[in-house]
Design a protein around this motif. Structure first.
Motif, PDB file in Angstrom:
ATOM      1  N   CYS A  29      39.478  28.770  34.207  1.00 16.04           N
ATOM      2  CA  CYS A  29      38.658  30.091  35.092  1.00 16.04           C
ATOM      3  C   CYS A  29      39.463  31.074  33.666  1.00 16.04           C
ATOM      4  O   CYS A  29      40.694  30.917  33.270  1.00 16.04           O
ATOM      5  CB  CYS A  29      38.158  31.082  36.200  1.00 16.04           C
ATOM      6  SG  CYS A  29      38.240  32.550  36.678  1.00 16.04           S
ATOM      7  N   VAL A  30      38.585  31.583  32.814  1.00 15.48           N
ATOM      8  CA  VAL A  30      39.549  32.329  31.688  1.00 15.48           C
ATOM      9  C   VAL A  30      38.670  34.060  31.150  1.00 15.48           C
ATOM     10  O   VAL A  30      39.852  34.616  30.335  1.00 15.48           O
ATOM     11  CB  VAL A  30      38.054  32.183  29.841  1.00 15.48           C
ATOM     12  CG1 VAL A  30      37.710  29.853  29.754  1.00 15.48           C
ATOM     13  CG2 VAL A  30      37.133  32.254  30.012  1.00 15.48           C
ATOM     14  N   GLY A  31      38.259  34.408  32.946  1.00 13.09           N
ATOM     15  CA  GLY A  31      38.305  35.389  33.138  1.00 13.09           C
ATOM     16  C   GLY A  31      36.806  36.435  33.988  1.00 13.09           C
ATOM     17  O   GLY A  31      36.180  35.345  34.608  1.00 13.09           O
ATOM     18  N   GLN A  32      37.699  37.372  34.069  1.00 15.29           N
ATOM     19  CA  GLN A  32      36.558  38.172  35.188  1.00 15.29           C
ATOM     20  C   GLN A  32      36.288  39.143  34.744  1.00 15.29           C
ATOM     21  O   GLN A  32      36.920  39.818  33.995  1.00 15.29           O
ATOM     22  CB  GLN A  32      37.852  37.978  36.990  1.00 15.29           C
ATOM     23  CG  GLN A  32      38.222  36.739  37.679  1.00 15.29           C
ATOM     24  CD  GLN A  32      39.274  37.300  38.666  1.00 15.29           C
ATOM     25  OE1 GLN A  32      38.811  38.150  39.345  1.00 15.29           O
ATOM     26  NE2 GLN A  32      40.814  36.860  38.153  1.00 15.29           N
ATOM     27  N   ALA A  33      34.785  39.144  36.183  1.00 15.39           N
ATOM     28  CA  ALA A  33      34.507  40.569  35.214  1.00 15.39           C
ATOM     29  C   ALA A  33      33.295  40.995  36.567  1.00 15.39           C
ATOM     30  O   ALA A  33      33.252  40.479  37.633  1.00 15.39           O
ATOM     31  CB  ALA A  33      33.075  39.879  34.175  1.00 15.39           C
ATOM     32  N   HIS A  34      33.470  42.543  36.894  1.00 19.31           N
ATOM     33  CA  HIS A  34      32.997  43.754  38.017  1.00 19.31           C
ATOM     34  C   HIS A  34      31.960  43.966  38.159  1.00 19.31           C
ATOM     35  O   HIS A  34      30.909  44.634  38.913  1.00 19.31           O
ATOM     36  CB  HIS A  34      34.346  44.136  38.653  1.00 19.31           C
ATOM     37  CG  HIS A  34      35.359  43.145  38.741  1.00 19.31           C
ATOM     38  ND1 HIS A  34      35.938  42.466  39.851  1.00 19.31           N
ATOM     39  CD2 HIS A  34      36.493  43.395  37.946  1.00 19.31           C
ATOM     40  CE1 HIS A  34      36.657  41.595  38.938  1.00 19.31           C
ATOM     41  NE2 HIS A  34      37.720  42.287  38.241  1.00 19.31           N
ATOM     42  N   THR A  35      31.298  44.247  36.191  1.00 20.31           N
ATOM     43  CA  THR A  35      30.222  44.998  35.680  1.00 20.31           C
ATOM     44  C   THR A  35      28.806  44.130  35.215  1.00 20.31           C
ATOM     45  O   THR A  35      29.724  43.006  34.277  1.00 20.31           O
ATOM     46  CB  THR A  35      30.160  46.781  35.742  1.00 20.31           C
ATOM     47  OG1 THR A  35      31.249  46.098  33.958  1.00 20.31           O
ATOM     48  CG2 THR A  35      31.453  47.005  36.778  1.00 20.31           C
ATOM     49  N   ALA A  36      28.451  44.841  34.693  1.00 24.22           N
ATOM     50  CA  ALA A  36      27.112  43.531  34.031  1.00 24.22           C
ATOM     51  C   ALA A  36      27.344  43.851  32.371  1.00 24.22           C
ATOM     52  O   ALA A  36      27.677  42.879  31.951  1.00 24.22           O
ATOM     53  CB  ALA A  36      26.040  43.840  34.250  1.00 24.22           C
ATOM     54  N   GLU A  37      28.556  45.606  32.257  1.00 24.39           N
ATOM     55  CA  GLU A  37      28.284  45.114  31.029  1.00 24.39           C
ATOM     56  C   GLU A  37      29.473  44.426  30.573  1.00 24.39           C
ATOM     57  O   GLU A  37      30.303  43.998  29.469  1.00 24.39           O
ATOM     58  CB  GLU A  37      28.914  47.078  31.163  1.00 24.39           C
ATOM     59  CG  GLU A  37      29.472  47.102  29.420  1.00 24.39           C
ATOM     60  CD  GLU A  37      28.451  46.734  28.822  1.00 24.39           C
ATOM     61  OE1 GLU A  37      29.366  46.495  27.722  1.00 24.39           O
ATOM     62  OE2 GLU A  37      27.949  46.950  28.443  1.00 24.39           O
ATOM     63  N   GLN A  38      30.822  44.863  31.694  1.00 24.57           N
ATOM     64  CA  GLN A  38      31.725  43.915  31.124  1.00 24.57           C
ATOM     65  C   GLN A  38      31.486  42.234  31.396  1.00 24.57           C
ATOM     66  O   GLN A  38      31.940  41.447  30.817  1.00 24.57           O
ATOM     67  CB  GLN A  38      32.478  43.786  32.574  1.00 24.57           C
ATOM     68  CG  GLN A  38      33.891  44.416  32.646  1.00 24.57           C
ATOM     69  CD  GLN A  38      34.771  45.470  33.881  1.00 24.57           C
ATOM     70  OE1 GLN A  38      34.378  44.434  34.492  1.00 24.57           O
ATOM     71  NE2 GLN A  38      34.772  46.055  34.250  1.00 24.57           N
ATOM     72  N   ALA A  39      30.565  41.402  31.938  1.00 18.78           N
ATOM     73  CA  ALA A  39      30.142  40.383  32.268  1.00 18.78           C
ATOM     74  C   ALA A  39      29.906  39.878  30.603  1.00 18.78           C
ATOM     75  O   ALA A  39      30.056  39.101  30.085  1.00 18.78           O
ATOM     76  CB  ALA A  39      29.012  40.417  33.303  1.00 18.78           C
TER      77      ALA A  39
END
Length: 229
Positions: A29-39
């Motif tokens: 897992c290289v990262g986590q995002a919690h919004t579309a913009e963060q994604a």
């Protein structure tokens, strides 16, 4: 290692899924995002090969993110530096068929409906890993190969219903046998070539569906026989 980005508005769920990814052989897992913009930003910066993508995000829905990943024109902002969009497994509570259809049309390789068990997630990740492995490389594919690639994405790779026809016959023949069988015996029983039988037996053993028994004679190499795992 398959670089995976987890996108979920629920921080706790995202952490759980990220931990599950990290425990899977062949994944990180290289990262986590919690919004579309963060994604979008994470895709640009981290270049993941796979997204676990929620549909319900606070600023936009995941379908919009997926549509941007597959856009051929426009700003292409969600794409990686290589210009290749990551694969996507949708992980969501969204159950309406319109959303399911949209995800499929936009190339999601699978759609997991919440709530589900972590074992189901791990099974799907393993199915995806096997699909990538078999789909890599050049050359041509016959219909059985195409069927096998599609079937690998539909769930646990050792369920008979998810196997290509010949591999399924091999698995069923071994399971119905009173004793472990060799490739030559199985080939004669099913009317296929010995190399084909051996290839499927080896693959089913690698997937954990069959158990290998080595039978040693007086001399020479041991005979490989296979029985149910």
């Amino acid at each position: 290692m398959i670089r995976t980005l987890v996108v979920d508005d629920d921080y706790r769920v995202a952490r759980i899924h990220a931990a599950s990814v990290d425990r899977m052989p062949g994944f990180v897992c290289v990262g986590q995002a919690h919004t579309a913009e963060q994604a979008r930003q994470s895709v640009r910066e981290l270049a993941p090969e796979l997204l676990l993508l929620d549909i319900y995000l606070p600023d936009e829905d995941g379908i919009s993110v997926l549509r941007g990943l597959n856009a051929q024109g426009g700003d292409g902002g969600e794409r990686t530096d290589t210009g290749v969009a990551p694969d996507c497994i949708v992980v969501t509570a969204a159950r309406d068929l319109g959303t399911v259809r949209a995800a499929m049309q936009l190339g999601a390789v699978y759609y997991l409906v919440k709530p589900f068990g972590l074992r189901q997630l791990r099974n799907q990740l393993e199915a995806y890993r096997l699909w990538r492995q078999h789909a890599s490389g050049d050359g041509e594919a016959d219909q059985e190969t195409v069927d096998a690639l599609y079937s690998l994405l539909r769930g646990p790779a050792t369920q008979p219903g998810n196997l290509p026809p010949t591999m399924r016959k091999v698995l069923e023949a071994v399971r119905s046998s009173d004793e472990p069988v060799a490739a030559s015996t199985l080939a004669e029983r099913l009317g296929i070539s010995r190399p084909t039988a051996q290839r499927y037996l080896s693959e089913l053993h690698r997937r954990g569906a069959l158990e290998l028994h080595l039978e040693y004679g007086n001399a020479g190499r041991p005979v490989h026989r296979y029985g149910p795992a």
